[in-house]
Design a protein around this motif. Structure first.
Motif, PDB file in Angstrom:
ATOM      1  N   LYS A 139      -6.596   4.676  -6.422  1.00 41.34           N
ATOM      2  CA  LYS A 139      -7.555   3.711  -6.937  1.00 41.34           C
ATOM      3  C   LYS A 139      -8.007   2.661  -5.930  1.00 41.34           C
ATOM      4  O   LYS A 139      -9.177   2.286  -5.918  1.00 41.34           O
ATOM      5  CB  LYS A 139      -6.963   3.000  -8.164  1.00 41.34           C
ATOM      6  N   LYS A 140      -7.095   2.173  -5.082  1.00 39.98           N
ATOM      7  CA  LYS A 140      -7.481   1.008  -4.279  1.00 39.98           C
ATOM      8  C   LYS A 140      -7.556   1.344  -2.795  1.00 39.98           C
ATOM      9  O   LYS A 140      -6.829   2.208  -2.287  1.00 39.98           O
ATOM     10  CB  LYS A 140      -6.522  -0.152  -4.511  1.00 39.98           C
ATOM     11  N   ASN A 188      -4.157   7.211   2.967  1.00 43.98           N
ATOM     12  CA  ASN A 188      -4.070   6.296   1.829  1.00 43.98           C
ATOM     13  C   ASN A 188      -3.734   7.139   0.612  1.00 43.98           C
ATOM     14  O   ASN A 188      -4.559   7.925   0.136  1.00 43.98           O
ATOM     15  CB  ASN A 188      -5.392   5.563   1.634  1.00 43.98           C
ATOM     16  N   PRO A 217      -9.577   5.153  -1.246  1.00 42.64           N
ATOM     17  CA  PRO A 217      -8.490   5.863  -1.932  1.00 42.64           C
ATOM     18  C   PRO A 217      -8.463   7.345  -1.581  1.00 42.64           C
ATOM     19  O   PRO A 217      -9.514   7.993  -1.498  1.00 42.64           O
ATOM     20  CB  PRO A 217      -8.796   5.638  -3.413  1.00 42.64           C
ATOM     21  N   ASP A 240      -3.012   6.086  -2.381  1.00 38.15           N
ATOM     22  CA  ASP A 240      -3.364   5.463  -3.655  1.00 38.15           C
ATOM     23  C   ASP A 240      -4.635   6.097  -4.223  1.00 38.15           C
ATOM     24  O   ASP A 240      -5.595   6.338  -3.486  1.00 38.15           O
ATOM     25  CB  ASP A 240      -3.569   3.959  -3.472  1.00 38.15           C
ATOM     26  N   PHE A 272       0.832  -1.200   0.000  1.00 38.89           N
ATOM     27  CA  PHE A 272       0.000   0.000   0.000  1.00 38.89           C
ATOM     28  C   PHE A 272       0.866   1.249   0.000  1.00 38.89           C
ATOM     29  O   PHE A 272       1.947   1.272   0.588  1.00 38.89           O
ATOM     30  CB  PHE A 272      -0.921   0.017   1.231  1.00 38.89           C
ATOM     31  N   LYS A 273       0.341   2.289  -0.632  1.00 37.84           N
ATOM     32  CA  LYS A 273       0.973   3.605  -0.598  1.00 37.84           C
ATOM     33  C   LYS A 273       0.365   4.377   0.569  1.00 37.84           C
ATOM     34  O   LYS A 273      -0.825   4.684   0.550  1.00 37.84           O
ATOM     35  CB  LYS A 273       0.727   4.342  -1.913  1.00 37.84           C
TER      36      LYS A 273
END
Length: 293
Positions: free
Chosen positions: A135-136, A131, A280, A133, A108-109
Motif C-alpha cells: 500500500k505505501k 518495497n 508499493p 508493502d 518499511f517492509k
C-alpha cells in the motif's frame, strides 16, 4: 567462517556476512591488496553499504507520518548480518530484510540484496531493493563506501596519486559544514577533471559532486602502473574522502543514490534532498563496477 570468497585467475575477493561488506580484494598475480584493511585508529571499516540513508541526518533524526525516528550516520545495514541467497563460482548475493528491530527506526517492509560478480579483473556490485508493502511507498538512499589502499605499491606515496574524472565536463560541487551536512545553497560549478591527492584536499571533510551522467573515476599515479577504475551510470552523487589531519593510507571513492541532509533541512524524510521513492511492490536497481590494474 564469517566471510565468503570469490576468486578467479586475477583476483581473490572476500565478503563479510556482516554488512555484506567487502573485506579484501587481492591480486592473484602479485599479491597487491587493493582494499583498506580496517584500522580503528583511523577508520575501522573496509567498504560499508550505506542504507537506508547516505551520510548524516540533521540531528541524527527524521520525521515521517507524524512520527520521529533516530538514525545514525549511513544507516543500519552496515551493522546487520546478511543471509546468502545465491552463490555461484563467480558471484554471490547477500540479502537483508526488515524485522522488528529495523521497523522501530525505519518503518518499511523491504528486502535489500547486494550482488558481487567477478569477471576477470573487474568486480561488479549490484543493488536490488524491493518495497514489499502493498500500500505505501518506501523512501530510501543507498550508496557505496569502498576504501582503497594508498599507496598501491612500496615505490610510491599517497601524494603520488591523483583522481581523473571522465567524461571531462562541468559538475556541481557541494561543500559541507563541520557537522558534514550539506551547504547545498553554496554548490558551484567546477570544471576540473584531475585532482592531485594531498592531505589538505580533505581539510574541510568529504568532497561531494553531483554526477547525473555515466561517470568514470581513475585512481592512478605516473610512478606506477597500479590503478583502480570505478565506473557507474545511475548514481547521481559521488563522495571522495580520506582522513585529515591524520595520515591514513586509504582513499574512499563513493558513488551514491542519495545524499546527506542539508544544514537547513526540515527533517521530513519524504521531502529529503536526494531521497528515492519506491512505489508499493516495486523494485529499484543500481550498480557500479571496479577494475583493478
Amino acid at each position: 567462517m564469517d566471510y565468503q570468497v570469490l576468486e578467479n585467475n586475477e583476483l581473490r575477493v572476500e565478503i563479510l556476512s556482516k554488512g555484506a561488506e567487502l573485506k579484501s580484494i587481492r591480486s592473484k598475480k602479485d599479491g597487491t591488496e587493493y582494499l583498506w584493511q580496517a584500522n580503528d585508529e583511523f577508520w575501522g571499516r573496509h567498504a560499508p553499504i550505506l542504507f537506508p540513508i547516505v551520510g548524516k541526518l540533521k540531528d541524527d533524526r527524521y520525521s515521517l507520518d507524524g512520527q520521529t525516528y533516530a538514525m545514525s550516520q549511513h544507516g543500519f545495514a552496515r551493522d546487520r548480518v546478511f543471509s546468502i541467497t545465491e552463490k555461484q563460482s563467480n558471484s554471490i548475493a547477500l540479502t537483508l530484510a526488515d524485522d522488528e528491530a529495523s521497523f522501530h527506526i525505519y518503518p518499511f517492509k523491504f528486502e535489500l540484496t547486494i550482488e558481487y560478480k567477478l569477471i576477470g579483473n573487474r568486480l561488479i556490485v549490484s543493488y536490488l531493493i524491493k518495497n514489499l508493502d502493498a500500500k505505501k511507498p518506501m523512501y530510501f538512499a543507498i550508496g557505496a563506501h569502498p576504501g582503497f589502499n594508498l599507496p598501491l605499491d612500496d615505490r610510491t606515496s599517497f601524494d603520488d596519486y591523483f583522481l581523473e574524472f571522465s567524461p571531462k565536463r562541468t559538475r556541481k560541487f557541494i561543500p559541507v559544514t563541520e557537522e558534514v551536512l550539506l551547504k547545498y545553497d553554496e554548490k558551484k560549478d567546477v570544471t576540473d577533471s584531475i585532482y592531485p591527492l594531498t592531505r589538505e584536499l580533505f581539510a574541510d571533510g568529504v568532497l561531494i559532486w553531483e554526477t547525473m551522467e555515466p561517470t568514470r573515476i581513475e585512481l592512478k599515479s605516473n610512478k606506477t602502473r597500479k590503478s583502480v577504475v570505478l565506473e557507474y551510470s545511475k548514481m547521481p552523487y559521488l563522495g571522495i574522502w580520506s582522513t585529515y589531519p591524520q595520515e591514513a593510507g586509504f582513499i574512499c571513492i563513493e558513488p551514491w543514490c542519495g545524499i546527506a541532509d542539508t544544514y537547513d533541512s526540515n527533517g521530513k524524510y519524504d521531502e529529503k534532498l536526494g531521497v528515492n521513492t519506491l512505489p508499493p511492490e516495486t523494485n529499484f536497481q543500481s550498480s557500479y563496477q571496479m577494475t583493478f590494474i
